[in-house]
Design an enzyme around this catalytic site. Structure first.
Site, PDB file in Angstrom:
ATOM      1  N   HIS A 189       9.350  -3.635   3.353  1.00 44.40           N
ATOM      2  CA  HIS A 189       8.917  -3.877   1.963  1.00 44.40           C
ATOM      3  C   HIS A 189      10.127  -4.208   1.089  1.00 44.40           C
ATOM      4  CE1 HIS A 189       5.705  -0.975   3.388  1.00 44.40           C
ATOM      5  NE2 HIS A 189       4.979  -1.970   2.938  1.00 44.40           N
ATOM      6  N   LEU A 230       6.657   2.993   1.645  1.00 41.61           N
ATOM      7  CA  LEU A 230       7.575   1.859   1.728  1.00 41.61           C
ATOM      8  C   LEU A 230       8.681   2.070   2.758  1.00 41.61           C
ATOM      9  CD1 LEU A 230       7.955   1.025  -2.069  1.00 41.61           C
ATOM     10  CD2 LEU A 230       6.282   0.167  -0.423  1.00 41.61           C
ATOM     11  N   HIS A 231       9.075   0.976   3.368  1.00 45.05           N
ATOM     12  CA  HIS A 231      10.182   0.987   4.322  1.00 45.05           C
ATOM     13  C   HIS A 231      11.016  -0.264   4.082  1.00 45.05           C
ATOM     14  CE1 HIS A 231       7.759  -1.952   6.430  1.00 45.05           C
ATOM     15  NE2 HIS A 231       6.765  -1.073   6.567  1.00 45.05           N
ATOM     16  N   GLU A 232      12.018  -0.444   4.927  1.00 45.00           N
ATOM     17  CA  GLU A 232      12.962  -1.545   4.757  1.00 45.00           C
ATOM     18  C   GLU A 232      12.257  -2.920   4.757  1.00 45.00           C
ATOM     19  OE1 GLU A 232      16.001  -1.696   3.803  1.00 45.00           O
ATOM     20  OE2 GLU A 232      16.176  -3.842   4.249  1.00 45.00           O
ATOM     21  N   ASP A 290       2.431  -9.446   9.363  1.00 45.12           N
ATOM     22  CA  ASP A 290       0.983  -9.546   9.156  1.00 45.12           C
ATOM     23  C   ASP A 290       0.586 -11.027   9.173  1.00 45.12           C
ATOM     24  OD1 ASP A 290       0.643  -6.710   8.734  1.00 45.12           O
ATOM     25  OD2 ASP A 290       1.668  -7.000   6.839  1.00 45.12           O
ATOM     26  N   GLY A 292       4.887 -10.204   4.408  1.00 44.62           N
ATOM     27  CA  GLY A 292       5.692 -10.168   5.633  1.00 44.62           C
ATOM     28  C   GLY A 292       5.024 -10.931   6.770  1.00 44.62           C
ATOM     29  N   SER A 347       4.421   0.934   8.170  1.00 44.31           N
ATOM     30  CA  SER A 347       4.159   2.257   7.589  1.00 44.31           C
ATOM     31  C   SER A 347       3.490   3.161   8.627  1.00 44.31           C
ATOM     32  CB  SER A 347       3.254   2.134   6.361  1.00 44.31           C
ATOM     33  OG  SER A 347       3.861   1.291   5.417  1.00 44.31           O
ATOM     34  N   MET A 364       0.856  -1.196   0.000  1.00 44.58           N
ATOM     35  CA  MET A 364       0.000   0.000   0.000  1.00 44.58           C
ATOM     36  C   MET A 364       0.889   1.243   0.000  1.00 44.58           C
ATOM     37  SD  MET A 364      -3.440  -0.901   2.073  1.00 44.58           S
ATOM     38  CE  MET A 364      -2.836  -0.595   3.699  1.00 44.58           C
ATOM     39  N   GLY A 365       2.140   1.088  -0.425  1.00 41.84           N
ATOM     40  CA  GLY A 365       3.057   2.233  -0.474  1.00 41.84           C
ATOM     41  C   GLY A 365       3.582   2.589   0.900  1.00 41.84           C
TER      42      GLY A 365
HETATM   43  O1  PAF Z   1      -0.131  -5.857   3.640  1.00 43.37           O
HETATM   44  C1  PAF Z   1      -0.540  -4.907   2.943  1.00 43.37           C
HETATM   45  O2  PAF Z   1       0.157  -3.908   2.743  1.00 43.37           O
HETATM   46  C2  PAF Z   1      -1.935  -4.963   2.333  1.00 43.37           C
HETATM   47  O3  PAF Z   1      -2.831  -5.594   3.179  1.00 43.37           O
HETATM   48  C3  PAF Z   1      -1.942  -5.633   0.936  1.00 43.37           C
HETATM   49  C4  PAF Z   1      -1.512  -7.083   1.011  1.00 43.37           C
HETATM   50  C5  PAF Z   1      -1.011  -4.862   0.001  1.00 43.37           C
HETATM   51  C6  PAF Z   1      -3.355  -5.590   0.360  1.00 43.37           C
HETATM   52  O4  PAF Z   1      -3.821  -4.290   0.218  1.00 43.37           O
END
Ligand code: PAF
Length: 279
Positions: A30, A26-28, A143, A140, A179, A23-24
């Site tokens: 991602h 971004l950090h380390e 989650d 990751g 994030s 979902m943008g």
């Molecule tokens: O983990 C996330 O950032 C979001 O839940 C995902 C998997 C991109 C879906 O929107």
């Protein structure tokens, strides 16, 4: 994306494609998914889409950090080959009415606290899977509940896609990267350290032979209460089914969701199969 996918499948090279959905902001964390994807696949696509359907009314959809230019630079620097960044109208045209739901697993943990959240996640991820058609998709471990729900979805809907789960990335002080950490004031960030600390203490107590889930949850609760943290949930569940377990065993997920001020953070660890305690 479909044309691109067809091109990658043509010819003798049959290049594999990895997808890192984000979902943008971004950090380390991602970027570690991107690195894993670059190691495991010939080509890597990332997606950036702040998915409205996974936010409940009153949650932080409007204020969710949007750092598109910086994200693009980071992805390019990391070596991502393709970026899919659709608009909300492209993903959810007015006539769209189909949802993907994993009702039982999807109503546990964050699914219980955030009704409809996982229905939004499974819907958008299945759309991304159909659009990008990756061979592997990278998520990751932070989650953990999302991973369990997506594993069930991939199994039940026969997606020919391997889910690769990468370790949680942490700052030097132990706080899991998220994030949402950028919402925290300095004092809140300090308070948030109670979350990884509670997990460390729980891991230590399991390492010393405490196998009762009640004792492990009491340890988590004690640490979080002592730090004045508002707990959403603490749980000891099976990492696949997210069903509560009374005895901690290999494969048990020990997880926390808690509010630091108005910011909701999650963190967890899974008791490894070799019975050694994580962290
Ligand atoms: O983990 C996330 O950032 C979001 O839940 C995902 C998997 C991109 C879906 O929107």
């Amino acid at each position: 994306m479909h044309e691109l996918r067809r091109a990658l499948r043509r010819g003798s090279s049959m290049e594999t494609l990895g997808l890192v959905p984000t979902m943008g902001a971004l950090h380390e964390g991602h970027l570690s998914l991107v690195r894993a994807a670059l190691e495991g696949c010939d080509r890597v696509a990332a997606s950036i889409f702040v998915n409205p359907t996974q936010f409940a009314p009153g949650e932080d959809f409007a204020k969710y950090p949007r750092t598109f230019e910086a994200d693009c630079a980071l992805l390019e620097q990391a070596g991502v080959h393709y970026l899919f960044a659709p608009t909300t109208e492209e993903m959810y045209p007015p006539a769209a009415e189909t949802f993907v739901d994993v009702p039982k697993i999807g109503s546990r943990l964050d699914g219980a606290s955030r009704p409809g959240h996982f229905r939004g996640v499974t819907t958008v991820v299945s759309k991304l899977f159909h659009i990008v058609q990756p061979d592997r998709a990278y998520f990751g471990q932070k989650d953990a509940a999302q991973v369990a729900v997506l594993q069930a979805m991939v199994r039940d809907l026969n997606f020919d896609i391997e889910l690769v789960v990468c370790p949680t990335r942490r700052d030097a002080d132990g706080l899991a990267l998220s994030s949402r950490n950028r919402y925290l004031s300095e004092a809140e960030r300090e308070q948030a350290l109670a979350i990884p600390q509670a997990l460390c203490d729980a891991a230590e107590s399991i390492g010393q032979g405490d196998s009762s889930s009640a004792i492990v949850r009491a340890t988590l609760r004690h640490d979080l209460d002592a730090a004045g943290v508002r707990v959403d949930y603490t749980c000891v569940v099976d990492a696949r089914s997210l069903e509560p377990v009374t005895e901690v065993r290999a494969g048990s997920l020990i997880a926390i969701a808690a509010f630091i001020g108005s910011t909701r953070l999650i963190d967890n660890f899974v008791v490894p199969i070799d019975e050694e305690v994580a962290e």
